[in-house]
Motif scaffolding. Structure first.
Motif, PDB file in Angstrom:
ATOM      1  N   CYS A 146       0.870  -1.174   0.000  1.00 41.93           N
ATOM      2  CA  CYS A 146       0.000   0.000   0.000  1.00 41.93           C
ATOM      3  C   CYS A 146       0.906   1.222   0.000  1.00 41.93           C
ATOM      4  O   CYS A 146       2.096   1.108   0.297  1.00 41.93           O
ATOM      5  CB  CYS A 146      -0.956   0.028   1.205  1.00 41.93           C
ATOM      6  N   HIS A 229      -2.746  -1.941  -8.193  1.00 42.93           N
ATOM      7  CA  HIS A 229      -4.058  -2.010  -7.526  1.00 42.93           C
ATOM      8  C   HIS A 229      -3.965  -1.915  -6.008  1.00 42.93           C
ATOM      9  O   HIS A 229      -4.918  -2.221  -5.306  1.00 42.93           O
ATOM     10  CB  HIS A 229      -4.775  -3.309  -7.935  1.00 42.93           C
ATOM     11  N   SER A 230      -2.814  -1.503  -5.492  1.00 43.01           N
ATOM     12  CA  SER A 230      -2.639  -1.439  -4.039  1.00 43.01           C
ATOM     13  C   SER A 230      -3.380  -0.227  -3.468  1.00 43.01           C
ATOM     14  O   SER A 230      -3.478   0.814  -4.119  1.00 43.01           O
ATOM     15  CB  SER A 230      -1.153  -1.338  -3.701  1.00 43.01           C
ATOM     16  N   PRO A 231      -3.895  -0.376  -2.239  1.00 43.73           N
ATOM     17  CA  PRO A 231      -4.573   0.762  -1.603  1.00 43.73           C
ATOM     18  C   PRO A 231      -3.632   1.969  -1.506  1.00 43.73           C
ATOM     19  O   PRO A 231      -2.458   1.819  -1.169  1.00 43.73           O
ATOM     20  CB  PRO A 231      -4.910   0.236  -0.199  1.00 43.73           C
ATOM     21  N   THR A 232      -4.162   3.140  -1.809  1.00 41.73           N
ATOM     22  CA  THR A 232      -3.327   4.350  -1.860  1.00 41.73           C
ATOM     23  C   THR A 232      -4.024   5.505  -1.156  1.00 41.73           C
ATOM     24  O   THR A 232      -5.200   5.782  -1.405  1.00 41.73           O
ATOM     25  CB  THR A 232      -3.032   4.734  -3.331  1.00 41.73           C
ATOM     26  N   LEU A 233      -3.270   6.150  -0.269  1.00 37.59           N
ATOM     27  CA  LEU A 233      -3.734   7.362   0.411  1.00 37.59           C
ATOM     28  C   LEU A 233      -2.941   8.543  -0.138  1.00 37.59           C
ATOM     29  O   LEU A 233      -1.711   8.495  -0.170  1.00 37.59           O
ATOM     30  CB  LEU A 233      -3.504   7.232   1.923  1.00 37.59           C
ATOM     31  N   ASN A 258      -6.761   2.362  -7.300  1.00 37.22           N
ATOM     32  CA  ASN A 258      -7.302   2.080  -5.968  1.00 37.22           C
ATOM     33  C   ASN A 258      -6.987   3.248  -5.033  1.00 37.22           C
ATOM     34  O   ASN A 258      -6.273   3.092  -4.049  1.00 37.22           O
ATOM     35  CB  ASN A 258      -6.726   0.763  -5.432  1.00 37.22           C
ATOM     36  N   THR A 260      -7.760   4.922  -2.248  1.00 31.32           N
ATOM     37  CA  THR A 260      -8.581   4.564  -1.094  1.00 31.32           C
ATOM     38  C   THR A 260      -9.093   5.796  -0.371  1.00 31.32           C
ATOM     39  O   THR A 260     -10.231   5.842   0.093  1.00 31.32           O
ATOM     40  CB  THR A 260      -7.746   3.701  -0.123  1.00 31.32           C
ATOM     41  N   ALA A 261      -8.233   6.798  -0.246  1.00 28.22           N
ATOM     42  CA  ALA A 261      -8.629   8.029   0.448  1.00 28.22           C
ATOM     43  C   ALA A 261      -7.793   9.188  -0.064  1.00 28.22           C
ATOM     44  O   ALA A 261      -6.630   9.017  -0.432  1.00 28.22           O
ATOM     45  CB  ALA A 261      -8.442   7.875   1.957  1.00 28.22           C
ATOM     46  N   PHE A 286      -4.687   4.397   8.180  1.00 21.93           N
ATOM     47  CA  PHE A 286      -4.674   3.797   6.836  1.00 21.93           C
ATOM     48  C   PHE A 286      -3.862   2.499   6.842  1.00 21.93           C
ATOM     49  O   PHE A 286      -4.296   1.469   6.308  1.00 21.93           O
ATOM     50  CB  PHE A 286      -4.079   4.812   5.846  1.00 21.93           C
ATOM     51  N   ASN A 289      -5.641  -0.356   8.575  1.00 24.06           N
ATOM     52  CA  ASN A 289      -6.765  -0.911   7.824  1.00 24.06           C
ATOM     53  C   ASN A 289      -6.361  -1.623   6.540  1.00 24.06           C
ATOM     54  O   ASN A 289      -7.089  -2.485   6.053  1.00 24.06           O
ATOM     55  CB  ASN A 289      -7.757   0.198   7.471  1.00 24.06           C
ATOM     56  N   HIS A 290      -5.191  -1.255   5.974  1.00 26.51           N
ATOM     57  CA  HIS A 290      -4.859  -1.744   4.623  1.00 26.51           C
ATOM     58  C   HIS A 290      -3.519  -2.467   4.540  1.00 26.51           C
ATOM     59  O   HIS A 290      -3.068  -2.816   3.450  1.00 26.51           O
ATOM     60  CB  HIS A 290      -4.872  -0.581   3.630  1.00 26.51           C
TER      61      HIS A 290
END
Length: 291
Positions: A146, A229-233, A258, A260-261, A286, A289-290
């Motif tokens: 992430c 596709h990894s979660p990204t803030l 992705n 995420t936020a 973050f 959660n990820h």
């Protein structure tokens, strides 16, 4: 033109002194190691519990690694932190420049990860460091668990006219006159008037004694990130002259699959101490959660 060193005059010793004194102020035990890569020797700061999940923190451009690391110190309690000095930037790594327009930084990053036996890691980067992460996401997306991009390079630039007026003009005046007044003007515009005195002095010496990296990381396209596709803030500031939130948000939403936020702060390019407290809360939540 490629120089043998990024430093002018006594710059290497002056910057090393800033680097060491910054590190000595940390309450955490910071290990220092050197990793041999195909791009040159890379000095890495290592901290946090050895059993902690790995987080790689990439430094901002034209500053020193401990300054960037100081922004994210709360992560050290939980995570195993690896913070490399970027090659070709102020610090103890090799001084030859490598390009942030191709896969060079991605290959460099994966060599560092291999050295530390890290197949996948969370990655955090402010400014130029975020641009490095986007190169890694483009060429080796599977290595990122992430990512957190703070005031990120590599998505969209602010107004060039505003950068000339607010940054390049006072920078030129400061380099020409060495006047504290112009340094204050310059650093106030970079930080919305909230830069710490220690950081201001370091930035002043970087501007005086270092051949600045002037190439921004490549602007990353949606197509380049099609396999990422990894979660990204993403965290951005409304008063950031380099990468303003209004432009970064649109580009992030278009390019990052992705996302995420997206968090918006009323801050300049350099976050204040108060902003950093909130930003670290965002990042820790973050990661919990990820990651």
């Amino acid at each position: 033109m490629q120089h043998d060193t990024i430093y002018k005059k006594d710059g290497k010793a002056i910057i090393a002194n800033h680097y060491d004194s910054y590190l000595s102020n940390f309450e955490y035990n910071i290990e220092q190691t050197t990793v041999k890569t195909n791009f040159g020797d890379t000095h890495v700061l290592v901290a946090g519990p050895p059993e902690g999940k790995p987080v790689i923190i990439f430094q901002g451009g034209n500053c020193i690694n401990p300054m960037t690391l100081s922004w994210f110190l709360p992560l050290i309690k939980t995570y195993r932190i690896y913070a490399p000095d970027t090659i070709g930037h102020p610090g103890y790594s090799a001084q030859r420049r490598i390009s942030a327009k191709d896969d060079s930084f991605a290959k460099w990053s994966t060599e560092l990860m291999d050295h530390f036996s890290t197949e996948r890691a969370a990655v955090v980067g402010p400014s130029y460091g975020a641009g490095i992460i986007l190169r890694l996401a483009t060429f080796s997306p599977e290595r990122i668990a992430c990512s957190v991009l703070v005031s990120p390079a590599g998505l969209r630039l602010g107004s060039k006219l505003k950068m000339v007026k607010d940054i390049l003009f006072p920078l030129g005046m400061y380099q020409f006159t060495k006047s504290e007044k112009h340094l204050i003007t310059l650093t106030d515009r970079m930080s919305d008037g909230l830069m710490k005195d220690q950081d201001r002095r370091i930035i002043g010496d970087v501007f005086n004694y270092v051949r600045l990296e002037q190439d921004m990381p490549k602007l990353t396209t949606k197509k380049e990130l099609s396999n990422y596709h990894s979660p990204t803030l993403v965290i951005a500031g409304t008063k950031d002259v380099f990468f303003p939130e209004s432009k970064v948000k649109k580009a992030a939403e278009e390019a990052i699959p992705n996302l995420t936020a997206f968090k918006t702060y009323e801050m300049g390019h350099f976050p204040s101490t108060d902003h950093l407290a909130e930003i670290n809360e965002d990042i820790l939540l973050f990661l919990k959660n990820h990651y």
